[in-house]
Design a protein around this motif. Structure first.
Motif, PDB file in Angstrom:
ATOM      1  N   ASP A   1       0.936  -1.060   0.362  1.00 63.45           N
ATOM      2  CA  ASP A   1      -0.075  -0.261   0.013  1.00 63.45           C
ATOM      3  C   ASP A   1       1.013   1.301   0.000  1.00 63.45           C
ATOM      4  O   ASP A   1       0.692   1.993  -0.765  1.00 63.45           O
ATOM      5  CB  ASP A   1      -0.743   0.202   1.194  1.00 63.45           C
ATOM      6  N   ASP A   2       1.721   1.434   1.024  1.00 61.94           N
ATOM      7  CA  ASP A   2       2.975   2.399   0.592  1.00 61.94           C
ATOM      8  C   ASP A   2       3.706   2.554  -0.483  1.00 61.94           C
ATOM      9  O   ASP A   2       4.671   3.561  -0.387  1.00 61.94           O
ATOM     10  CB  ASP A   2       3.737   2.832   2.139  1.00 61.94           C
ATOM     11  N   GLY A   3       4.062   1.462  -1.550  1.00 61.16           N
ATOM     12  CA  GLY A   3       4.563   1.860  -2.336  1.00 61.16           C
ATOM     13  C   GLY A   3       6.096   0.319  -2.465  1.00 61.16           C
ATOM     14  O   GLY A   3       6.287   0.656  -1.502  1.00 61.16           O
ATOM     15  N   PRO A   4       6.785   0.676  -3.467  1.00 58.57           N
ATOM     16  CA  PRO A   4       5.758   1.766  -4.406  1.00 58.57           C
ATOM     17  C   PRO A   4       5.104   0.021  -5.322  1.00 58.57           C
ATOM     18  O   PRO A   4       4.981  -1.046  -4.732  1.00 58.57           O
ATOM     19  CB  PRO A   4       7.441   0.956  -6.279  1.00 58.57           C
ATOM     20  N   ARG A   5       4.267   0.567  -6.361  1.00 60.05           N
ATOM     21  CA  ARG A   5       3.158  -0.458  -6.964  1.00 60.05           C
ATOM     22  C   ARG A   5       3.176  -0.931  -8.509  1.00 60.05           C
ATOM     23  O   ARG A   5       4.436  -0.526  -8.787  1.00 60.05           O
ATOM     24  CB  ARG A   5       2.096   0.335  -7.070  1.00 60.05           C
ATOM     25  N   GLN A   6       3.041  -2.314  -8.141  1.00 57.58           N
ATOM     26  CA  GLN A   6       3.589  -2.812  -9.549  1.00 57.58           C
ATOM     27  C   GLN A   6       2.686  -3.277 -10.469  1.00 57.58           C
ATOM     28  O   GLN A   6       1.073  -3.455 -10.254  1.00 57.58           O
ATOM     29  CB  GLN A   6       4.190  -4.457  -9.449  1.00 57.58           C
ATOM     30  N   LEU A   7       2.092  -2.053 -11.991  1.00 65.43           N
ATOM     31  CA  LEU A   7       1.336  -2.498 -13.005  1.00 65.43           C
ATOM     32  C   LEU A   7       1.706  -3.967 -13.183  1.00 65.43           C
ATOM     33  O   LEU A   7       2.407  -3.607 -14.372  1.00 65.43           O
ATOM     34  CB  LEU A   7       0.765  -1.572 -14.018  1.00 65.43           C
ATOM     35  N   HIS A   8       0.543  -5.468 -13.184  1.00 63.20           N
ATOM     36  CA  HIS A   8       1.008  -6.176 -14.031  1.00 63.20           C
ATOM     37  C   HIS A   8       0.073  -6.394 -15.415  1.00 63.20           C
ATOM     38  O   HIS A   8      -1.215  -6.008 -14.702  1.00 63.20           O
ATOM     39  CB  HIS A   8       0.503  -7.618 -12.575  1.00 63.20           C
ATOM     40  N   PHE A   9       0.696  -5.803 -16.365  1.00 59.38           N
ATOM     41  CA  PHE A   9      -0.534  -6.479 -17.630  1.00 59.38           C
ATOM     42  C   PHE A   9      -0.271  -7.782 -18.309  1.00 59.38           C
ATOM     43  O   PHE A   9       0.250  -9.079 -17.882  1.00 59.38           O
ATOM     44  CB  PHE A   9       0.398  -5.647 -18.504  1.00 59.38           C
ATOM     45  N   THR A  10      -1.563  -8.156 -18.840  1.00 58.88           N
ATOM     46  CA  THR A  10      -1.930  -9.191 -19.279  1.00 58.88           C
ATOM     47  C   THR A  10      -0.923  -9.750 -20.100  1.00 58.88           C
ATOM     48  O   THR A  10      -0.888 -11.009 -21.135  1.00 58.88           O
ATOM     49  CB  THR A  10      -3.551  -9.762 -20.294  1.00 58.88           C
TER      50      THR A  10
ATOM     51  N   VAL B   1       5.517  -2.579 -14.640  1.00 52.61           N
ATOM     52  CA  VAL B   1       6.129  -1.740 -14.305  1.00 52.61           C
ATOM     53  C   VAL B   1       5.770  -1.519 -13.142  1.00 52.61           C
ATOM     54  O   VAL B   1       4.362  -1.647 -12.409  1.00 52.61           O
ATOM     55  CB  VAL B   1       5.206  -0.517 -15.627  1.00 52.61           C
ATOM     56  N   GLU B   2       6.947  -0.955 -12.535  1.00 57.48           N
ATOM     57  CA  GLU B   2       6.841  -0.146 -11.154  1.00 57.48           C
ATOM     58  C   GLU B   2       6.440   1.277 -11.458  1.00 57.48           C
ATOM     59  O   GLU B   2       6.720   2.113 -11.927  1.00 57.48           O
ATOM     60  CB  GLU B   2       8.297  -0.351 -10.477  1.00 57.48           C
ATOM     61  N   THR B   3       6.265   1.932 -10.280  1.00 52.90           N
ATOM     62  CA  THR B   3       4.938   3.449 -10.345  1.00 52.90           C
ATOM     63  C   THR B   3       4.832   3.755  -9.293  1.00 52.90           C
ATOM     64  O   THR B   3       4.997   2.649  -7.744  1.00 52.90           O
ATOM     65  CB  THR B   3       3.877   3.429 -10.970  1.00 52.90           C
ATOM     66  N   ASP B   4       4.886   4.791  -9.231  1.00 53.91           N
ATOM     67  CA  ASP B   4       4.540   5.348  -7.127  1.00 53.91           C
ATOM     68  C   ASP B   4       2.955   6.056  -7.241  1.00 53.91           C
ATOM     69  O   ASP B   4       2.701   6.313  -6.190  1.00 53.91           O
ATOM     70  CB  ASP B   4       5.573   6.500  -6.973  1.00 53.91           C
ATOM     71  N   LEU B   5       2.507   5.939  -8.151  1.00 53.73           N
ATOM     72  CA  LEU B   5       0.632   6.418  -8.008  1.00 53.73           C
ATOM     73  C   LEU B   5       0.156   5.634  -9.390  1.00 53.73           C
ATOM     74  O   LEU B   5       0.427   5.861 -10.465  1.00 53.73           O
ATOM     75  CB  LEU B   5       0.809   7.628  -8.000  1.00 53.73           C
ATOM     76  N   VAL B   6      -1.156   5.214  -8.645  1.00 52.08           N
ATOM     77  CA  VAL B   6      -1.522   4.795  -9.846  1.00 52.08           C
ATOM     78  C   VAL B   6      -3.363   5.499  -9.922  1.00 52.08           C
ATOM     79  O   VAL B   6      -3.610   4.951  -8.708  1.00 52.08           O
ATOM     80  CB  VAL B   6      -2.158   2.953  -9.390  1.00 52.08           C
ATOM     81  N   ILE B   7      -3.509   5.944 -10.995  1.00 51.36           N
ATOM     82  CA  ILE B   7      -4.532   6.307 -10.883  1.00 51.36           C
ATOM     83  C   ILE B   7      -6.179   5.867 -12.110  1.00 51.36           C
ATOM     84  O   ILE B   7      -5.213   5.137 -13.131  1.00 51.36           O
ATOM     85  CB  ILE B   7      -4.427   7.509 -12.141  1.00 51.36           C
TER      86      ILE B   7
END
Length: 380
Positions: A139-148, A153-159
């Motif tokens: 929850d406090d990051g960093p976040r990972q975006l997992h694509f199909t 992709v690592e990111t600090d904020l997901v909108i």
């Protein structure tokens, strides 16, 4: 980990619809880097849907922050604010003709608006062909975006600007949309001033609505000599049955519709018999009310991902207003977490208030009384 400053954060928007692109445009205009990921293979992979009315008290405010309001007025159709109301027998009972300088809610095609926003972004801002599977990471990051496709992709904020069936929403909320009991069937008419003159005259330069309390029609003039009509009914979500939920059995569905609209005027029934191509089935869903979530410093939502409501003229306008509020919060806050908190402090009460006003009102579209706002053209 400590929340980064927005100027140094990796900000990722999921969804290249009007909300996501407006947020990206305002962020870039204010000097903040951002990347948008969208599942489409390119900007013109699929039809973007019908026409939108952008209101002076929300959608146009966001376009002003984006520096695009003058361009919007250059592309919009103020004459699209015309509204006609008919009885099922075909009698005209109401007719709003906009004043020459009336600009409260001019119409613009969704595709035209999307191109306006896309063209305003820095090259390479949108990464096409990226279908999000899930959001991972703490929850406090960093976040990972997992694509199909297996990439991350690592990111600090997901909108999450990815609409009704958001893949971002589960990171903050377990809510899922529920069927409202009302469905649309969309029908298209092309070259209307030559090939469909009777329908063009019935609709005029804007929109036309007819209802009998159980079923309705709503037709909208689009750009490029097109009209889209929405046949609106209170039915089970799978009412087309063996004829195919996507409207693949056009003749079978037309037969059903002609039975259901048998007592309607012949001129209105041409909306059923004369369309070009198949129908598009659009059951109307909405998120539970109220829909809120606990603050998360690395994930937030806007538009339909946050507050999917019946299509009664507010959806895209609220999404764009959300986008402007979020971008401005990020530009003015010391940290990403502070920006998300400030944004949600404004957005959540506003969306809950609006959702409560519209809860259960999808059936207003079937009302003989109605009002002159009409539905949003679906295709969110």
């Amino acid at each position: 980990m400590p929340s980064p400053t927005p100027a140094h954060a990796r900000i990722s928007i999921i969804g290249a619809g009007p909300g996501g692109l407006t947020c990206a445009r305002i962020l870039q205009r204010l000097g903040t880097a951002v990347t948008v990921y969208d599942r489409d293979d390119g900007p013109h992979t699929r039809d973007q849907g019908g026409t939108l009315d952008l209101h002076a008290d929300n959608g146009q405010i966001a376009l002003r922050e984006a520096g695009l309001l003058d361009d919007f007025f250059r592309l919009a159709r103020p004459e699209g604010q015309e509204m006609r109301r008919y009885t099922a027998a075909g009698a005209l009972t109401g007719h709003h003709v906009p004043e020459p300088d009336e600009l409260f809610k001019p119409e613009i095609d969704r595709g035209v608006l999307r191109d306006l926003l896309l063209d305003s972004l820095e090259p390479g801002t949108v990464r096409w062909g990226h279908t999000l599977e899930r959001v991972g990471g703490p929850d406090d990051g960093p976040r990972q975006l997992h694509f199909t496709d297996g990439t991350t992709v690592e990111t600090d904020l997901v909108i999450g600007a990815d609409g009704a069936y958001s893949r971002v929403r589960p990171a903050v909320s377990s809510a899922v949309p529920a069927y409202t009991g009302v469905s649309f069937l969309e029908a298209w008419f092309s070259g209307v001033d030559d090939r469909h003159r009777d329908i063009a005259e019935l609709v005029g330069r804007g929109s036309a609505h007819a209802a009998d309390g159980e079923r309705a029609m709503f037709a909208q003039r689009n750009g490029g000599d097109h009209i889209r009509t929405y046949l609106i009914q209170r039915v089970p979500a799978d009412w087309t049955g063996a004829r195919g939920p996507a409207g693949t059995d056009t003749d079978g569905i037309r037969t059903l519709l002609l039975e259901r609209y048998a007592h309607w005027a012949p001129g209105l029934r041409r909306m059923i018999t004369d369309n070009d191509g198949p129908y598009v089935h659009r059951p109307i869903h909405a998120l539970p009310v109220p829909h809120t979530w606990a603050h998360n410093p690395t994930v937030t939502l806007l538009g339909d991902a946050a507050h999917l409501m019946p299509p009664l003229g507010v959806g895209v306008n609220l999404a764009m207003l959300d986008a402007g509020d979020l971008a401005l919060s990020l530009a003015n806050a010391a940290t990403v977490a502070d920006a998300v908190r400030a944004y949600e402090k404004t957005m959540l009460p506003r969306s809950v208030e609006t959702a409560r006003m519209l809860e259960g009102r999808a059936e207003d579209l079937l009302s003989v009384e109605g009002d002159d706002s009409g539905p949003d053209g679906p295709g969110r």
